[in-house]
Design a protein around this motif. Structure first.
Motif, PDB file in Angstrom:
ATOM      1  N   ARG A 118      12.316 -29.816   0.600  1.00 38.12           N
ATOM      2  CA  ARG A 118      13.084 -30.076  -0.613  1.00 38.12           C
ATOM      3  C   ARG A 118      13.293 -28.834  -1.470  1.00 38.12           C
ATOM      4  NH1 ARG A 118      13.700 -35.491  -2.438  1.00 38.12           N
ATOM      5  NH2 ARG A 118      14.436 -36.570  -0.565  1.00 38.12           N
ATOM      6  N   SER A 119      12.254 -27.976  -1.459  1.00 42.37           N
ATOM      7  CA  SER A 119      12.306 -26.865  -2.429  1.00 42.37           C
ATOM      8  C   SER A 119      12.641 -25.523  -1.783  1.00 42.37           C
ATOM      9  CB  SER A 119      10.956 -26.744  -3.127  1.00 42.37           C
ATOM     10  OG  SER A 119       9.982 -26.303  -2.175  1.00 42.37           O
ATOM     11  N   GLY A 120      12.425 -25.428  -0.487  1.00 39.21           N
ATOM     12  CA  GLY A 120      12.620 -24.135   0.168  1.00 39.21           C
ATOM     13  C   GLY A 120      11.484 -23.154  -0.098  1.00 39.21           C
ATOM     14  N   ASP A 121      10.494 -23.600  -0.855  1.00 40.63           N
ATOM     15  CA  ASP A 121       9.401 -22.716  -1.252  1.00 40.63           C
ATOM     16  C   ASP A 121       8.443 -22.502  -0.079  1.00 40.63           C
ATOM     17  OD1 ASP A 121       7.206 -21.430  -2.342  1.00 40.63           O
ATOM     18  OD2 ASP A 121       7.200 -22.640  -4.180  1.00 40.63           O
ATOM     19  N   ALA A 122       8.307 -21.232   0.339  1.00 38.35           N
ATOM     20  CA  ALA A 122       7.499 -20.909   1.518  1.00 38.35           C
ATOM     21  C   ALA A 122       6.013 -21.157   1.312  1.00 38.35           C
ATOM     22  CB  ALA A 122       7.719 -19.461   1.924  1.00 38.35           C
ATOM     23  N   ALA A 123       5.579 -21.210   0.047  1.00 37.91           N
ATOM     24  CA  ALA A 123       4.148 -21.454  -0.204  1.00 37.91           C
ATOM     25  C   ALA A 123       3.723 -22.794   0.379  1.00 37.91           C
ATOM     26  CB  ALA A 123       3.862 -21.408  -1.693  1.00 37.91           C
ATOM     27  N   PHE A 124       4.615 -23.778   0.288  1.00 38.78           N
ATOM     28  CA  PHE A 124       4.294 -25.097   0.837  1.00 38.78           C
ATOM     29  C   PHE A 124       4.137 -25.011   2.356  1.00 38.78           C
ATOM     30  CE2 PHE A 124       4.419 -27.129  -3.077  1.00 38.78           C
ATOM     31  CZ  PHE A 124       5.630 -27.001  -3.740  1.00 38.78           C
ATOM     32  N   LEU A 125       5.037 -24.273   2.986  1.00 39.69           N
ATOM     33  CA  LEU A 125       4.986 -24.165   4.441  1.00 39.69           C
ATOM     34  C   LEU A 125       3.735 -23.423   4.890  1.00 39.69           C
ATOM     35  CD1 LEU A 125       6.267 -24.651   7.167  1.00 39.69           C
ATOM     36  CD2 LEU A 125       7.667 -22.603   6.829  1.00 39.69           C
ATOM     37  N   ARG A 126       3.381 -22.365   4.172  1.00 38.14           N
ATOM     38  CA  ARG A 126       2.177 -21.616   4.553  1.00 38.14           C
ATOM     39  C   ARG A 126       0.943 -22.503   4.459  1.00 38.14           C
ATOM     40  NH1 ARG A 126       4.636 -17.333   1.623  1.00 38.14           N
ATOM     41  NH2 ARG A 126       3.427 -17.907  -0.230  1.00 38.14           N
ATOM     42  N   ALA A 127       0.904 -23.298   3.394  1.00 37.07           N
ATOM     43  CA  ALA A 127      -0.256 -24.182   3.226  1.00 37.07           C
ATOM     44  C   ALA A 127      -0.302 -25.225   4.348  1.00 37.07           C
ATOM     45  CB  ALA A 127      -0.199 -24.854   1.861  1.00 37.07           C
ATOM     46  N   ALA A 128       0.864 -25.724   4.705  1.00 39.98           N
ATOM     47  CA  ALA A 128       0.901 -26.716   5.776  1.00 39.98           C
ATOM     48  C   ALA A 128       0.391 -26.128   7.087  1.00 39.98           C
ATOM     49  CB  ALA A 128       2.331 -27.244   5.953  1.00 39.98           C
ATOM     50  N   ARG A 129       0.839 -24.936   7.397  1.00 36.56           N
ATOM     51  CA  ARG A 129       0.414 -24.289   8.656  1.00 36.56           C
ATOM     52  C   ARG A 129      -1.087 -24.017   8.642  1.00 36.56           C
ATOM     53  NH1 ARG A 129       5.724 -21.053   9.333  1.00 36.56           N
ATOM     54  NH2 ARG A 129       6.711 -22.370  10.925  1.00 36.56           N
ATOM     55  N   ARG A 130      -1.552 -23.559   7.470  1.00 39.55           N
ATOM     56  CA  ARG A 130      -2.976 -23.243   7.361  1.00 39.55           C
ATOM     57  C   ARG A 130      -3.822 -24.481   7.613  1.00 39.55           C
ATOM     58  NH1 ARG A 130      -2.843 -20.987   2.083  1.00 39.55           N
ATOM     59  NH2 ARG A 130      -1.617 -19.215   2.793  1.00 39.55           N
ATOM     60  N   ALA A 131      -3.275 -25.641   7.253  1.00 40.49           N
ATOM     61  CA  ALA A 131      -4.040 -26.884   7.382  1.00 40.49           C
ATOM     62  C   ALA A 131      -4.321 -27.253   8.833  1.00 40.49           C
ATOM     63  CB  ALA A 131      -3.299 -28.028   6.705  1.00 40.49           C
ATOM     64  N   LEU A 132      -3.576 -26.657   9.762  1.00 43.80           N
ATOM     65  CA  LEU A 132      -3.793 -26.983  11.182  1.00 43.80           C
ATOM     66  C   LEU A 132      -5.153 -26.512  11.674  1.00 43.80           C
ATOM     67  CD1 LEU A 132      -0.334 -25.903  12.706  1.00 43.80           C
ATOM     68  CD2 LEU A 132      -1.101 -28.234  12.249  1.00 43.80           C
ATOM     69  N   ARG A 133      -5.671 -25.470  11.053  1.00 44.97           N
ATOM     70  CA  ARG A 133      -6.886 -24.851  11.596  1.00 44.97           C
ATOM     71  C   ARG A 133      -8.042 -25.831  11.677  1.00 44.97           C
ATOM     72  NH1 ARG A 133      -6.846 -19.530   7.724  1.00 44.97           N
ATOM     73  NH2 ARG A 133      -4.616 -19.121   7.998  1.00 44.97           N
ATOM     74  N   VAL A 134      -8.181 -26.647  10.608  1.00 46.05           N
ATOM     75  CA  VAL A 134      -9.297 -27.594  10.580  1.00 46.05           C
ATOM     76  C   VAL A 134      -9.165 -28.606  11.709  1.00 46.05           C
ATOM     77  CG1 VAL A 134     -10.240 -29.512   9.239  1.00 46.05           C
ATOM     78  CG2 VAL A 134      -9.807 -27.320   8.127  1.00 46.05           C
ATOM     79  N   LEU A 135      -7.930 -28.906  12.065  1.00 54.40           N
ATOM     80  CA  LEU A 135      -7.710 -29.877  13.134  1.00 54.40           C
ATOM     81  C   LEU A 135      -8.188 -29.342  14.477  1.00 54.40           C
ATOM     82  CD1 LEU A 135      -4.143 -31.237  12.182  1.00 54.40           C
ATOM     83  CD2 LEU A 135      -6.355 -32.295  11.754  1.00 54.40           C
ATOM     84  N   ARG A 136      -8.241 -28.044  14.608  1.00 57.85           N
ATOM     85  CA  ARG A 136      -8.657 -27.465  15.895  1.00 57.85           C
ATOM     86  C   ARG A 136     -10.168 -27.288  15.991  1.00 57.85           C
ATOM     87  NH1 ARG A 136      -5.006 -23.369  14.536  1.00 57.85           N
ATOM     88  NH2 ARG A 136      -2.855 -23.881  15.109  1.00 57.85           N
ATOM     89  N   LEU A 137     -10.844 -27.330  14.858  1.00 59.04           N
ATOM     90  CA  LEU A 137     -12.297 -27.128  14.866  1.00 59.04           C
ATOM     91  C   LEU A 137     -13.009 -28.420  15.257  1.00 59.04           C
ATOM     92  CD1 LEU A 137     -13.312 -25.226  11.611  1.00 59.04           C
ATOM     93  CD2 LEU A 137     -13.769 -24.501  13.956  1.00 59.04           C
ATOM     94  N   PRO A 138     -14.071 -28.305  16.066  1.00 57.91           N
ATOM     95  CA  PRO A 138     -14.819 -29.521  16.419  1.00 57.91           C
ATOM     96  C   PRO A 138     -15.529 -30.132  15.205  1.00 57.91           C
ATOM     97  CG  PRO A 138     -15.381 -27.687  17.893  1.00 57.91           C
ATOM     98  CD  PRO A 138     -14.558 -27.116  16.768  1.00 57.91           C
ATOM     99  N   SER A 139     -15.758 -31.432  15.279  1.00 60.40           N
ATOM    100  CA  SER A 139     -16.409 -32.143  14.184  1.00 60.40           C
ATOM    101  C   SER A 139     -17.756 -31.515  13.831  1.00 60.40           C
ATOM    102  CB  SER A 139     -16.622 -33.610  14.552  1.00 60.40           C
ATOM    103  OG  SER A 139     -15.395 -34.263  14.726  1.00 60.40           O
TER     104      SER A 139
END
Lengths: 552, 552
Positions: free
Chosen positions: B398-419
């Motif tokens: 909606r905003s084109g603001d790259a900060a949102f996209l960077r945060a979204a990408r960064r959030a993937l890391r936790v998904l790759r780490l084991p519990s």
């Protein structure tokens, strides 16, 4: 004055009439609502109300001021519960049952030398899918997947195990000797052109009765009887071609006679009117014939599509045995049971029929599930193998005969072969071995058949110390304990895991199978202290009275 | 003769009396059974009968000649079904429901730029476990596992997604401008010792209203209003210490006044009698305050343990806004909604709060299951990460603001780490990856949270072309399609697989979670043609109206 007195009498009479009628009326109206009967409380006012079920259809319900009432006919169908009206001490009552089938809490640890689980309660022969007991083999013939009938090793083994178990739990049979070859009986009647003699038989090493009749229908050697209690006939019989031994049964109440003919041919069973025929083979040799005459009669009726009857054992008597053609009779007796004979008939069939690879192939084609290739004739079943091992282990234990043990050990081979290679072995997600009752591709993971297989392995190890059987049992128990939760529906159990392996709708175990699961788990809990077995058994038992697992 | 005539008259009179009484009696007795009434069909004769339930307890039932009837109060409790009396066209009816919760059949394929699943129907704020909307952060505070309240990223993300979705589906809000800093409004009332002025503010680049009052309770700058329809206040506000902005609400019917005070402190929420306080922080800087006044009022009542009330939006009006202390007011408006503002409040909170490792840790301790170690404060949730990604992807779109996209990408890391290593990734039997809503050891395999995570991955790939997200989505879908059958109970679904991983009683999904499963599967079926998704969705939907899977 006289007019006054007359009017008063008139008035008095009218008043009495009124009073009398009022009393009658009151007595009638109150009596009507409180008709005395053993059970009935006051009838109350109920009105009909329509009940919309999930917005899909309507059911006629009732309500009073406080409650809505739904008809049991709807509840029964919607939830598949059970109920019946009963009368207890003259009071009518309704008994609701969430399920059917009995759970047994074992009183002692399972002992393979003893009964096989709770099979003393099984009656294999009476199942509709048992066509009859073969006159040649002495074991049941199944029509489960082939109306012509075939030997289903699982069924034969269950027959053997049931009789083994009943032999342990039932009292010694009452026995009546009909013929001993020598002195008993003196009551044979020989028709004019028939002959009968008694001679020493070198094979049986005893005197036997020999008979010969002519082609005339009336030419026969027969024994008049009047026995109403014991219907299991055991006879040493030798028939020559065109000969038969007939047992005549008569219905005590009606004028009904049934003829059970045991004839010199290979025809499994045939029936016409009151005549039922069982082939006992085409070998002129001594055979020990053990027949439950009532079962033989009922299977003849089943063939003729006649309705089942209750308690024929109470209604019939054996009125005679007729010998026709030529042959010999060694001994003959009637007993309440002959469990050991039936057991060994099964054990010997298993030894005789086992293939070199140790398998008992199933000769019927079996469609197990949609979109899964049929099991083609010759398929093996882990349950057949396992049940077969259970029979043979016990036969070895009882007789000491090594042939039984060799056959039991040979039967292990099929359990090690993968399903795709003619065997029954599957693996769940590359990790847990499973012995398949129906070795399909993809696998099905049927639960009850797998557990029966484990019991066969346990039996063989416990009785004969077989180490391979022990390893296979241990591996199987590890699988069972890991995968048991996948069979839990939260209110029952799954029969198999086809929903997982085939992606189809789940196959819920109907209550008799669910009860079997519970019984099996209670048994195993006595052999293995892992708490998953007992906790699952208890939870699954609770499902049978409607106590579902909790939701979040 | 006269005596005879008298006797005859007597007899005649008596007969008439009898006839009359008999007629009365007949009329009475028949009338009693057929009393006419507006709706009621004939009441019938029912008798009470005791029903024994599984031999364990008794229920009072009813029967007539044909049927047995059971009380709904028993059926409801035994089976956990639902029902209510309704009146349709003056006729009373009973509506039986097997379940509750709605299933949505998507009209079009899921588009991550559009609504998030069916969240336009979600109302996060009204949930009891939402303590209030933070006056500082503008996002909900949860009391789900900690009565003090904490920021639960999953809840905040759902709040954002619900408002994003409503922004799409609801009509444009009606807006009433209260103050524009310049000419509107002319209606401020300045008490004697207070001052108010209008000046150009260089930060906002517009004229703003500035105010200053004394310590006297009566010293205020206030705006008289009479607005009954639009309760979402948006205001550019700058407060200095010891200042507040108050909205006064009045109940149209009763004499009830509620004061919502937005104050210069960091206290989340407090309440006393009719006064409810929200801290808006301790920064003397411009802030855009967006408040749903009705929600703020209801949360004050919730804090005071007052009973919930229906439709306060219809019963209250805004009667004034009061400024106390000193500060400035840029613009102020009331609207029916301010969904975009709430959405961005969530999105910005997510950017602000994200840790360097991309996670949004949950600060509450969570006991998930007996015999499983608690999740200690700081644990991550795949559902928080996934929902966070869904919010940020849309915010970026909606905003084109790259900060949102960077945060979204960064959030993937936790998904790759084991519990076990602070992440949320589990693996089912060494084969199927699962993103854990509650990353316990052993794993739980919660279904709905996993699917929400997949949707976050899908959103990120669809909106931003992220290839890592795509791979993780594909792997997750493979897991889902393989393991979905394990969640099938045959009459509902499991919430998780704890019965398999922990060996405990299964955790059945209650109907709202089951409906969520169904809705999620219908959505995914539109993205992936594998038939298991649609067939499962349909079968699970049928479970909701009592159509169980078949038994064998």
């Amino acid at each position: 004055m006289m007019m006054v007195r007359l009017n008063m009498k008139l008035a008095l009479a009218a008043l009495c009439a009124v009073a009398l009628l009022l009393m009658l009326y009151w007595a009638h109206c109150t009596d009507d609502r409180h008709k005395p009967s053993a059970a009935a409380p006051a009838a109350e006012r109920f009105v009909a109300i329509e009940c919309s079920i999930n917005g899909e259809y309507s059911v006629a319900c009732r309500r009073d001021a406080d409650q809505l009432y739904l008809p049991f006919s709807f509840i029964k169908k919607y939830f598949e519960v059970y109920g019946k009206l009963t009368t207890v001490n003259g009071v009518e009552r309704f008994e609701w049952s969430h399920s059917y089938s009995k759970v047994y809490h074992p009183k002692k640890t399972y002992d393979p030398r003893g009964t096989f689980t709770t099979f003393e309660n099984y009656n294999v022969e009476v199942r509709d899918r048992v066509k009859c007991i073969s006159g040649v083999e002495g074991v049941p013939v199944s029509t489960q997947w082939d109306p012509k009938g075939f030997f289903y090793p699982t069924q034969i083994a269950q027959f053997g195990l049931a009789h083994y178990s009943k032999n342990i739990t039932e009292p010694e049979p009452r026995v009546k000797i009909l013929e001993d070859g020598d002195k008993i009986s003196q009551n044979w009647i020989i028709s004019k052109d028939a002959v009968m003699s008694r001679e020493f038989d070198p094979e049986l090493k005893m005197k036997v009765l020999s008979f010969a009749t002519t082609d005339h229908a009336s030419s026969q050697v027969w024994l008049k009887l009047d026995i109403a209690q014991d219907f299991v006939l055991t006879m040493d019989l030798l028939l020559k071609p065109n000969s038969s031994m007939t047992v005549v049964l008569q219905n005590k109440d009606k004028k009904e006679t049934v003829y059970l003919h045991y004839v010199f041919n290979n025809q499994l069973i045939s029936a016409l009117d009151d005549h039922i025929f069982y082939g006992v083979g085409e070998e002129s040799a001594w055979r020990r014939v053990t027949r439950d005459l009532i079962v033989d009669m009922q299977k003849g009726w089943q063939l003729l599509d006649r309705p089942k009857r209750k308690s024929p054992r109470n209604k019939f008597k054996i009125s005679s045995i007729i010998l026709r053609g030529s042959g010999s009779l060694g001994s003959a007796q009637l007993a309440t049971s002959a469990h050991t004979a039936h057991f060994y008939a099964a054990a010997r069939w298993l030894v005789r029929s086992q293939r070199p690879n140790g398998g008992w192939p199933v000769p019927a084609r079996r469609r197990v599930a949609p979109h899964v290739p049929d099991l083609t004739p010759g398929w093996h079943s882990a349950m057949s193998q396992g049940h077969g091992i259970s029979v043979l282990a016990r036969a070895h234990y009882r007789s000491g005969d090594a042939a039984f043990l060799r056959a039991a050990r040979r039967a292990l081979r099929v359990l090690r072969l993968p399903s795709g290679a003619g065997g029954v072995r599957a693996v769940f997600m590359d990790k847990h071995v499973w012995y398949e009752e129906y070795p399909t591709t993809p696998p099905l993971f049927v639960l009850n058949g797998f557990i029966y297989t484990l019991l066969g392995l346990y039996d063989l190890h416990a009785i004969a110390g077989d180490r391979d059987a022990k390893h296979m049992f241990d591996d199987g128990m590890a699988s069972l304990k890991a995968l048991l939760p996948l069979f839990d529906t939260g209110s029952g159990s799954f029969y198999d895991l086809r929903h997982f392996t085939l992606g189809v709708s789940p196959n819920i175990a109907r209550w008799d199978y669910h009860a079997t699961h519970v019984n099996q788990l209670y048994l195993l809990a006595g052999l293995d202290p892992d708490p998953i077995l007992l906790s699952t058994a208890k939870r699954w038992e609770n499902y049978m009275s409607g106590k579902r697992a909790a939701h979040n």
